[in-house]
Every structure is written in structure tokens, then in C-alpha cells.
Design a protein around this motif. Structure first.
Motif, mmCIF file in Angstrom:
data_model
loop_
_atom_site.group_PDB
_atom_site.id
_atom_site.type_symbol
_atom_site.label_atom_id
_atom_site.label_comp_id
_atom_site.label_asym_id
_atom_site.label_seq_id
_atom_site.Cartn_x
_atom_site.Cartn_y
_atom_site.Cartn_z
ATOM 1 N N GLY A 83 -42.428 -23.627 -56.585
ATOM 2 C CA GLY A 83 -43.253 -22.613 -57.217
ATOM 3 C C GLY A 83 -42.898 -21.184 -56.860
ATOM 4 N N TYR A 84 -42.058 -21.003 -55.858
ATOM 5 C CA TYR A 84 -41.692 -19.658 -55.409
ATOM 6 C C TYR A 84 -41.089 -18.822 -56.543
ATOM 7 N N PRO A 85 -40.077 -19.328 -57.265
ATOM 8 C CA PRO A 85 -39.478 -18.490 -58.313
ATOM 9 C C PRO A 85 -40.302 -18.396 -59.594
ATOM 10 N N THR A 86 -41.356 -19.207 -59.731
ATOM 11 C CA THR A 86 -42.146 -19.182 -60.963
ATOM 12 C C THR A 86 -43.438 -18.387 -60.827
ATOM 13 N N GLU A 87 -43.790 -18.007 -59.601
ATOM 14 C CA GLU A 87 -45.020 -17.248 -59.393
ATOM 15 C C GLU A 87 -44.957 -15.920 -60.148
ATOM 16 N N PHE A 88 -46.101 -15.472 -60.630
ATOM 17 C CA PHE A 88 -46.247 -14.210 -61.371
ATOM 18 C C PHE A 88 -45.680 -14.268 -62.787
ATOM 19 N N SER A 89 -45.366 -15.477 -63.280
ATOM 20 C CA SER A 89 -44.909 -15.634 -64.664
ATOM 21 C C SER A 89 -45.861 -16.569 -65.403
ATOM 22 N N ASP A 90 -45.933 -16.411 -66.724
ATOM 23 C CA ASP A 90 -46.719 -17.364 -67.495
ATOM 24 C C ASP A 90 -45.830 -18.539 -67.899
ATOM 25 N N VAL A 91 -46.443 -19.567 -68.463
ATOM 26 C CA VAL A 91 -45.710 -20.795 -68.755
ATOM 27 C C VAL A 91 -44.567 -20.570 -69.750
ATOM 28 N N PRO B 93 -52.020 -33.336 -70.000
ATOM 29 C CA PRO B 93 -51.025 -33.045 -68.967
ATOM 30 C C PRO B 93 -50.017 -31.985 -69.391
ATOM 31 N N GLU B 94 -49.895 -31.775 -70.691
ATOM 32 C CA GLU B 94 -48.931 -30.796 -71.187
ATOM 33 C C GLU B 94 -49.485 -29.377 -71.176
ATOM 34 N N ALA B 95 -50.782 -29.233 -70.948
ATOM 35 C CA ALA B 95 -51.402 -27.908 -70.944
ATOM 36 C C ALA B 95 -51.327 -27.286 -69.558
ATOM 37 N N ASP B 96 -51.340 -25.976 -69.513
ATOM 38 C CA ASP B 96 -51.362 -25.248 -68.247
ATOM 39 C C ASP B 96 -52.650 -25.592 -67.501
ATOM 40 N N PRO B 97 -52.570 -26.201 -66.316
ATOM 41 C CA PRO B 97 -53.787 -26.574 -65.581
ATOM 42 C C PRO B 97 -54.682 -25.389 -65.239
ATOM 43 N N CYS B 98 -54.098 -24.211 -65.134
ATOM 44 C CA CYS B 98 -54.889 -23.028 -64.794
ATOM 45 C C CYS B 98 -55.948 -22.722 -65.844
ATOM 46 N N LEU B 99 -55.724 -23.158 -67.071
ATOM 47 C CA LEU B 99 -56.706 -22.921 -68.124
ATOM 48 C C LEU B 99 -57.994 -23.696 -67.870
ATOM 49 N N ALA B 100 -57.897 -24.772 -67.103
ATOM 50 C CA ALA B 100 -59.064 -25.623 -66.853
ATOM 51 C C ALA B 100 -59.785 -25.274 -65.564
ATOM 52 N N THR B 101 -59.039 -24.990 -64.506
ATOM 53 C CA THR B 101 -59.668 -24.836 -63.183
ATOM 54 C C THR B 101 -59.311 -23.534 -62.479
ATOM 55 N N GLY B 102 -58.677 -22.616 -63.188
ATOM 56 C CA GLY B 102 -58.425 -21.307 -62.603
ATOM 57 C C GLY B 102 -57.000 -21.124 -62.121
ATOM 58 N N GLU B 103 -56.640 -19.869 -61.923
ATOM 59 C CA GLU B 103 -55.255 -19.510 -61.621
ATOM 60 C C GLU B 103 -54.880 -19.651 -60.149
ATOM 61 N N GLY B 104 -55.839 -19.927 -59.291
ATOM 62 C CA GLY B 104 -55.506 -20.255 -57.912
ATOM 63 C C GLY B 104 -55.334 -19.091 -56.964
ATOM 64 N N ARG C 282 -43.968 -30.427 -60.362
ATOM 65 C CA ARG C 282 -43.426 -29.646 -61.480
ATOM 66 C C ARG C 282 -44.545 -29.051 -62.332
ATOM 67 N N ARG C 283 -45.591 -29.846 -62.569
ATOM 68 C CA ARG C 283 -46.718 -29.334 -63.347
ATOM 69 C C ARG C 283 -47.377 -28.170 -62.605
ATOM 70 N N ALA C 284 -47.537 -28.306 -61.298
ATOM 71 C CA ALA C 284 -48.179 -27.257 -60.509
ATOM 72 C C ALA C 284 -47.330 -25.994 -60.456
ATOM 73 N N ALA C 285 -46.018 -26.157 -60.392
ATOM 74 C CA ALA C 285 -45.129 -24.997 -60.307
ATOM 75 C C ALA C 285 -44.999 -24.276 -61.639
ATOM 76 N N CYS C 286 -45.190 -24.999 -62.727
ATOM 77 C CA CYS C 286 -45.101 -24.381 -64.053
ATOM 78 C C CYS C 286 -46.509 -24.071 -64.541
ATOM 79 N N THR C 287 -47.110 -23.065 -63.930
ATOM 80 C CA THR C 287 -48.461 -22.631 -64.265
ATOM 81 C C THR C 287 -48.486 -21.114 -64.325
#
Length: 339
Positions: A24-32, A250-261, A287-292
Motif C-alpha cells: 500500500g505504500y506506493p498507492t497511498e494518496f491516490s484514488d482507485v 468485492p470489486e468496489a472500493d472498500p472505503c466507500l462502505a467503511t471509510g477511508e481509514g 491487494r484489495r486493501a492496497a487498491c483503495t
């Protein structure tokens, strides 16, 4: 204890945490969409080379070393725990390796912890409930031989050294409890119910022996009302999580359901959601968690800790686990607490 030894839950959880962090390090601060445009479909997300981690793993190791030191001195107790962990957090803050964009709350609090003549409560950022406290708490779900009071008190204390908001305390306690339950073999299908029961049982329990007069730095009229405020926010996010598990794709961004963390209770819920969507597919969960669209490294490190605690060290392929930064440190702590 037999379950913990057999599957190497501590090694699995710590390795999974670090792998999620690196993914998740290189994907932080980006949208899906931007993540997938850069790295391809989320289900094919690969571990970077080199597999560098962030302050999430660094502070997890700092906490783990502090807990190990405190336990080596005898029974885990508040003063010794605060002293040992405080020293490790200060050392982390001074380290030249502390260059992975750490959160401002941790930086401010660790600088204040340097004042040895002041109680640690004076360093605590009482209004901060960022996820920096519960993303590092996994060691307290893994260390063996602790009573429920020791585990909960120490989990909240380590949070309070930097993040003093009651929700940060409660979310750290709840995260450690989730790791412990999974390491002991709790079934994922019943996990949310177990966490909800734990939150309700502890809703008005202020661990004064561990936290001292921390509550007086907030605006609540009593310690019980102070800590209840945090547990109530955790209970609310558990309700959202329960709904999400049964409804989200499972294909949706999990952050939409429970927040951006970015805040503690959302990091817990979204990390758990990624794990619960793929309980038998740990790499897919990472992978799902990192692509959020949220705090991807913290969400993924929590998902990895949950998956590793549940499935053990064999959850992670050697070609990934062998490349992770701080591999030796992770294995040392894992071996200590697997046995």
C-alpha cells in the motif's frame, strides 16, 4: 496455545502486516482509477521491488521491542510498559530511517516524550484519533501470557503515548483483541459479533491503572464518559462493517462502505472488511486493501495482520515474505511469540 504454535500466528500476522504496508505504500494518496492506471488491475497488484515499508511497520516493531523489554523485566505492568515503549518511540523518532512520511501526531508526541521530567500523559495528543495508534498495536494481540486486563490496558496505553483521543484508545484495544481472537482460531464469520460484545462489555471501563489521569486532559465530566465516547464510535463503525460484509461487491472500493481509514475506527473497519471479503485468499485481501482511495498502507497492513493471525505464516508466499524490509526483525519477534 497449541493453535498459535502450529500455525505460527505471530510470524504470520507480523509478516502480513509488513507485506500489506509495502503493497500500500506506493498507492497511498491516490484514488482507485489512478492506482489501476499506474499498476494495472487491482487483483494483479504485485509487491514492489524493493519491498519497502512505512512508519506503520517501523512503529509496530518499536512497540514489539518495547513490549518484549517490559515482559523481560517480569510481569507486564503500566510503569515498565510506558517506560520501555516510550524509549522505543523516541528512538524511532530520532532514527534516520524515520523518513517514510510519518504522521504529524506521532512526530509531535514523540518529540514531547523526550522530556523525561514530564509524565507521558503531557505528550499525548488528546484530540487525535488518527490510525497511527491501532496500525501498530498487533504485537499486543500476539504476545503470550497476558491477562485480558494487561492486554487491554497496554493496548490503550501505547495508543495514548501519541494518540490520546478515546476512540484511538478503544480502536487500539479492539484491534489487538481482533488479532488475538483470530490467532486463537476464532471463525471470521462470527468475528464482528465477538468484537461488538467486547466493545459493549468494556464501554464504560476506564483503565486508570494504565492511563492515569489522561482523561482529565479532555472535556468529559468523568473517566467513564471519556472512554465511552470512544467505544460508541467503534460500535457505530462495527454496525457499518456488519452491513458492508453482506452487501458490498468485492470489486468496489472498500472505503466507500467503511471509510477511508485516516481515523482509527475506520482503519480498523476497512482493514477488517478487506480480510472478511477474502478470508481464504490472503494475497487478494492485501491487494484489495492496497487498491483503495484512502490510507492504503495502513488499511492493508491491518488486513495483513488479521489474515496472518488467522491463517499463519504459510499464508504468505516465500517470494514475497523473503523480500520484505525488516524481515529479520519481524522473524525474531514472530519466533518469540509463536512459541
Amino acid at each position: 496455545m497449541t493453535t498459535l504454535v502450529y500455525k505460527q500466528a505471530a510470524t504470520g500476522a507480523l509478516t502480513g502486516l509488513a507485506l500489506g504496508d509495502a503493497l500500500g505504500y506506493p498507492t497511498e494518496f491516490s484514488d482507485v482509477p489512478r492506482i489501476e492506471a499506474r499498476f494495472g488491475p487491482w487483483r494483479r497488484l504485485d509487491l514492489p521491488t524493493p519491498a519497502l515499508v512505512t512508519d506503520d511497520t517501523q512503529m509496530t516493531l518499536a512497540l514489539g521491542r518495547g513490549i518484549r523489554t517490559a515482559m523481560d523485566r517480569g510481569v507486564l505492568e503500566p510503569e515498565g510498559t510506558a517506560d520501555a515503549v516510550r524509549r522505543e518511540f523516541i528512538a524511532w523518532n530520532r532514527s534516520p530511517e524515520n523518513n517514510r512520511a510519518p504522521g504529524n501526531t506521532c512526530l509531535r508526541a514523540c518529540a514531547l516524550l523526550e522530556h523525561a521530567d514530564r509524565p507521558w500523559q503531557d505528550a499525548s495528543q488528546i484530540h487525535s484519533k488518527g490510525c497511527g495508534a491501532n496500525m501498530r498495536v498487533a504485537p499486543l494481540g500476539l504476545a503470550p501470557g497476558l491477562s485480558d486486563e494487561q492486554r487491554a490496558g497496554a493496548a490503550q496505553l501505547q495508543s495514548a503515548l501519541t494518540h490520546g483521543h478515546p476512540t484511538a484508545l478503544a480502536a487500539s484495544d479492539l484491534t489487538a483483541h481482533a488479532v488475538r481472537l483470530l490467532a486463537q482460531g476464532a471463525e471470521p464469520a462470527g468475528l464482528i459479533g465477538l468484537l461488538r460484545s467486547y466493545a459493549l462489555e468494556n464501554r464504560s471501563l476506564y483503565h486508570e491503572r494504565w492511563l492515569g489521569d489522561l482523561w482529565r486532559r479532555a472535556q468529559d465530566p468523568s473517566p467513564e464518559q471519556f472512554i465511552a465516547r470512544g467505544w460508541d464510535e467503534c460500535l457505530a463503525i462495527l454496525d457499518r462493517l456488519q452491513h458492508a460484509v453482506g452487501t458490498v461487491s468485492p470489486e468496489a472500493d472498500p472505503c466507500l462502505a467503511t471509510g477511508e481509514g485516516w481515523i482509527a475506527e475506520e482503519a480498523l473497519a476497512t482493514g477488517l472488511l478487506c480480510f472478511l471479503l477474502f478470508t481464504d485468499e490472503p494475497l487478494t485481501a492485501l491487494r484489495r486493501a492496497a487498491c483503495t482511495s484512502g490510507d492504503s498502507d495502513s488499511i492493508a497492513c491491518l488486513a495483513g495482520a488479521f489474515a496472518g493471525a488467522y491463517l499463519g505464516a504459510d499464508a504468505w508466499p516465500g517470494e514475497w515474505a523473503d523480500r520484505i524490509e525488516y524481515r529479520s526483525d519481524l522473524l525474531t519477534l514472530g519466533a518469540l511469540w509463536d512459541a
